[in-house]
Scaffold this motif. Structure first.
Motif, mmCIF file in Angstrom:
data_model
loop_
_atom_site.group_PDB
_atom_site.id
_atom_site.type_symbol
_atom_site.label_atom_id
_atom_site.label_comp_id
_atom_site.label_asym_id
_atom_site.label_seq_id
_atom_site.Cartn_x
_atom_site.Cartn_y
_atom_site.Cartn_z
ATOM 1 N N LYS A 45 0.882 -1.095 -0.026
ATOM 2 C CA LYS A 45 0.015 -0.002 -0.012
ATOM 3 C C LYS A 45 0.995 1.302 -0.013
ATOM 4 N N LEU A 46 0.376 2.292 -0.841
ATOM 5 C CA LEU A 46 1.218 3.570 -0.762
ATOM 6 C C LEU A 46 0.420 4.476 0.285
ATOM 7 N N LYS A 47 0.900 5.056 1.010
ATOM 8 C CA LYS A 47 0.481 5.954 2.028
ATOM 9 C C LYS A 47 -0.415 7.076 1.259
ATOM 10 N N GLY A 48 -1.329 7.760 1.630
ATOM 11 C CA GLY A 48 -2.072 8.912 0.984
ATOM 12 C C GLY A 48 -3.281 8.669 0.263
ATOM 13 N N ILE A 49 -3.753 9.326 -0.366
ATOM 14 C CA ILE A 49 -5.007 9.117 -1.046
ATOM 15 C C ILE A 49 -4.854 8.523 -2.598
ATOM 16 N N GLU A 50 -5.717 7.214 -2.610
ATOM 17 C CA GLU A 50 -5.785 6.761 -3.772
ATOM 18 C C GLU A 50 -7.032 6.418 -4.121
ATOM 19 N N ASP A 51 -7.708 7.651 -4.913
ATOM 20 C CA ASP A 51 -9.157 7.490 -5.383
ATOM 21 C C ASP A 51 -10.014 7.126 -3.968
ATOM 22 N N ASN A 52 -10.006 8.108 -3.235
ATOM 23 C CA ASN A 52 -10.901 7.981 -1.850
ATOM 24 C C ASN A 52 -10.506 6.820 -0.902
ATOM 25 N N VAL A 53 -9.583 5.969 -1.268
ATOM 26 C CA VAL A 53 -9.151 5.065 -0.138
ATOM 27 C C VAL A 53 -7.778 5.680 0.289
ATOM 28 N N VAL A 54 -8.130 6.277 1.658
ATOM 29 C CA VAL A 54 -6.908 6.913 2.348
ATOM 30 C C VAL A 54 -6.168 5.636 3.110
ATOM 31 N N LYS A 92 -3.318 5.010 5.690
ATOM 32 C CA LYS A 92 -2.619 5.718 6.743
ATOM 33 C C LYS A 92 -1.052 5.439 6.844
ATOM 34 N N GLU A 93 -0.871 4.226 6.700
ATOM 35 C CA GLU A 93 0.665 4.037 6.648
ATOM 36 C C GLU A 93 0.962 3.157 5.240
ATOM 37 N N SER A 94 2.184 3.272 4.802
ATOM 38 C CA SER A 94 2.435 2.644 3.542
ATOM 39 C C SER A 94 2.861 0.887 4.067
ATOM 40 N N VAL A 95 2.386 0.292 3.521
ATOM 41 C CA VAL A 95 2.835 -1.179 3.552
ATOM 42 C C VAL A 95 3.740 -1.729 2.497
ATOM 43 N N LEU A 96 4.843 -2.235 2.732
ATOM 44 C CA LEU A 96 5.763 -2.594 1.726
ATOM 45 C C LEU A 96 5.295 -3.824 1.150
ATOM 46 N N VAL A 97 5.753 -4.051 -0.128
ATOM 47 C CA VAL A 97 5.489 -5.272 -0.604
ATOM 48 C C VAL A 97 6.084 -6.666 0.005
ATOM 49 N N ASP A 98 5.677 -7.590 -0.220
ATOM 50 C CA ASP A 98 6.213 -8.822 0.555
ATOM 51 C C ASP A 98 6.853 -9.673 -0.813
ATOM 52 N N PRO A 99 8.266 -9.807 -1.018
ATOM 53 C CA PRO A 99 8.710 -10.434 -2.307
ATOM 54 C C PRO A 99 7.778 -12.007 -2.533
ATOM 55 N N GLU A 100 7.988 -12.693 -1.199
ATOM 56 C CA GLU A 100 7.502 -13.974 -1.573
ATOM 57 C C GLU A 100 6.069 -14.108 -1.828
ATOM 58 N N GLU A 101 5.109 -13.055 -1.376
ATOM 59 C CA GLU A 101 3.908 -12.853 -1.959
ATOM 60 C C GLU A 101 3.753 -12.690 -3.161
ATOM 61 N N ALA A 102 4.859 -11.633 -3.705
ATOM 62 C CA ALA A 102 4.795 -11.263 -5.258
ATOM 63 C C ALA A 102 5.105 -12.447 -6.000
ATOM 64 N N LYS A 103 5.583 -13.504 -5.484
ATOM 65 C CA LYS A 103 6.226 -14.611 -6.679
ATOM 66 C C LYS A 103 4.887 -15.491 -6.558
ATOM 67 N N ILE A 104 4.201 -15.647 -5.656
ATOM 68 C CA ILE A 104 2.850 -16.410 -5.395
ATOM 69 C C ILE A 104 1.803 -15.706 -6.402
ATOM 70 N N PHE A 105 1.708 -14.438 -6.256
ATOM 71 C CA PHE A 105 0.684 -13.626 -7.096
ATOM 72 C C PHE A 105 0.697 -13.618 -8.336
ATOM 73 N N VAL A 106 2.228 -13.247 -8.864
ATOM 74 C CA VAL A 106 2.194 -13.362 -10.152
ATOM 75 C C VAL A 106 1.950 -14.641 -10.813
ATOM 76 N N LYS A 107 2.385 -15.738 -10.321
ATOM 77 C CA LYS A 107 2.296 -16.892 -10.740
ATOM 78 C C LYS A 107 0.853 -17.443 -11.032
ATOM 79 N N GLU A 108 0.186 -17.155 -9.771
ATOM 80 C CA GLU A 108 -1.471 -17.604 -9.958
ATOM 81 C C GLU A 108 -2.305 -16.535 -10.533
#
Ligand SMILES: O=C(COP(=O)(O)O)N(O)CCCCOP(=O)(O)O
Ligand SMILES: [Ca+2]
Ligand code: NA
Ligand SMILES: [Zn+2]
Length: 311
Positions: free
Chosen positions: A143-152, A154-170
């Motif tokens: 998650k990027l901190k700040g406004i994204e089209d009315n989803v605010v 609060k804090e940025s949440v950095l990507v988890d590379p292990e999740e990214a591997k599964i996410f792209v494959k699936e």
């Protein structure tokens, strides 16, 4: 006019440079972006957010998407460089479908505010539909901190590379936006600018697909200063330094989203022109010099991204 964005991003990924993805909400910004790309002989991505589609269509989504496609296609057929039209931060299923139907080259499904499994399911659904009609898809993890089209966020949440591997494959998504510390807008960092390059490196290694940097505007301090001299209140504005952008590109970023740099340049020079030419009421005479500067900032960024001459 590029039918699907994947063709220009795969080449950029193979050759290690980045393509600018510049947002527009009206004709003048679109003109400035396309002129800059033509002069730099660079492939370019022009993007509309959902808010931009509503703005262009005066609230009617079909009108907005149709007009955006027709404006881009009409200008692009006169140019020598490849131009892709992208839906930025797609969240609403109907808007994503409308963009695909209207002829967009790619769509982002931004479900990164949802838990991992839901983001994965949402993204997979859009990928199946978009791929069935030959369109590329971007998704986001973290998650990027700040406004994204009315989803605010609060804090940025950095990507988890292990999740990214599964996410792209699936999901078989074509490109991925990993959150590595940036945020939208002109006030990106409280203290020193900082990106998590270690995570970025791992995400590239694990996914081997083109990656996208959101919240990538540099917020040039000379332009901020000019805007403030002519009455703006943008003190404390801070963006991503050039050396960090270059390092991110080396580590596998191939699409760089840029909106704030164009907005700040527009506002600084509009204020300047209006205050210097006090009897001017012809919008063409006001906008012409202003968008010359917007074109220049787009050219500067295209050069930094390394996509000049790559058309
Ligand atoms: O990542 C970026 C740009 O980041 P930047 O703010 O650093 O330029 N973007 O995705 C552009 C965001 C555009 C927001 O559009 P609306 O205001 O219409 O919702
Ligand atoms: Ca998001
Ligand atoms: Na995007
Ligand atoms: Zn973004």
């Amino acid at each position: 006019y590029v039918k699907n964005t994947k063709e220009i991003l795969d080449k950029a990924s193979r050759e290690g440079y980045a393509i600018g993805a510049f947002n527009f909400n009206n004709m003048e910004f679109l003109q400035a972006i396309l002129e800059a790309a033509e002069e730099e002989k660079a492939p370019v991505i022009v993007a509309t957010s959902e808010g931009a589609i509503k703005y262009i269509g005066k609230g009617d989504i079909e009108t907005g998407a149709k007009l955006a496609v027709e404006m881009v296609r009409t200008y692009a057929e006169k140019l020598s460089v490849p131009v892709a039209l992208h839906l930025d931060h797609g969240r609403d299923f109907r808007i994503i479908m409308t963009a695909i139907k209207a002829g967009y080259s790619s769509v982002m499904i931004d479900a990164s505010h949802l838990p991992f499994e839901e983001n994965l399911r949402e993204t997979k659904k859009i990928v199946e539909i978009a791929h069935a009609v030959g369109i590329s898809v971007e998704a986001e993890l973290g998650k990027l901190k700040g406004i994204e089209d009315n989803v605010v966020e609060k804090e940025s949440v950095l990507v988890d590379p292990e999740e990214a591997k599964i996410f792209v494959k699936e999901t078989e998504v074509d490109f991925l936006a990993p959150a590595i510390g940036t945020s939208h807008g002109a006030f990106k960092f409280k203290g020193e600018a900082q990106l998590d390059f270690e995570r970025l490196k791992k995400v590239k290694e694990y996914t081997q697909i083109p990656l996208v940097l959101h919240g990538a505007s540099m917020v040039p301090q000379d332009v901020v200063k000019l805007a403030n001299e002519y009455g703006a209140e943008l003190s404390g504005a801070k963006g991503v330094p050039e050396d960090m952008l270059k390092k991110a590109i080396e580590l596998g970023i191939n699409k760089i989203n840029t909106d704030t740099d164009l907005r700040i340049t527009f506002v600084a020079y509009l204020r300047k022109v209006l205050s210097e030419d006090k009897s001017q009421i012809d919008p063409r005479k006001i906008f012409k010099p202003v968008f010359e500067h917007v074109k220049e900032i787009v050219k500067e960024r295209i050069r930094i991204f390394g996509s000049s001459g790559k058309a």
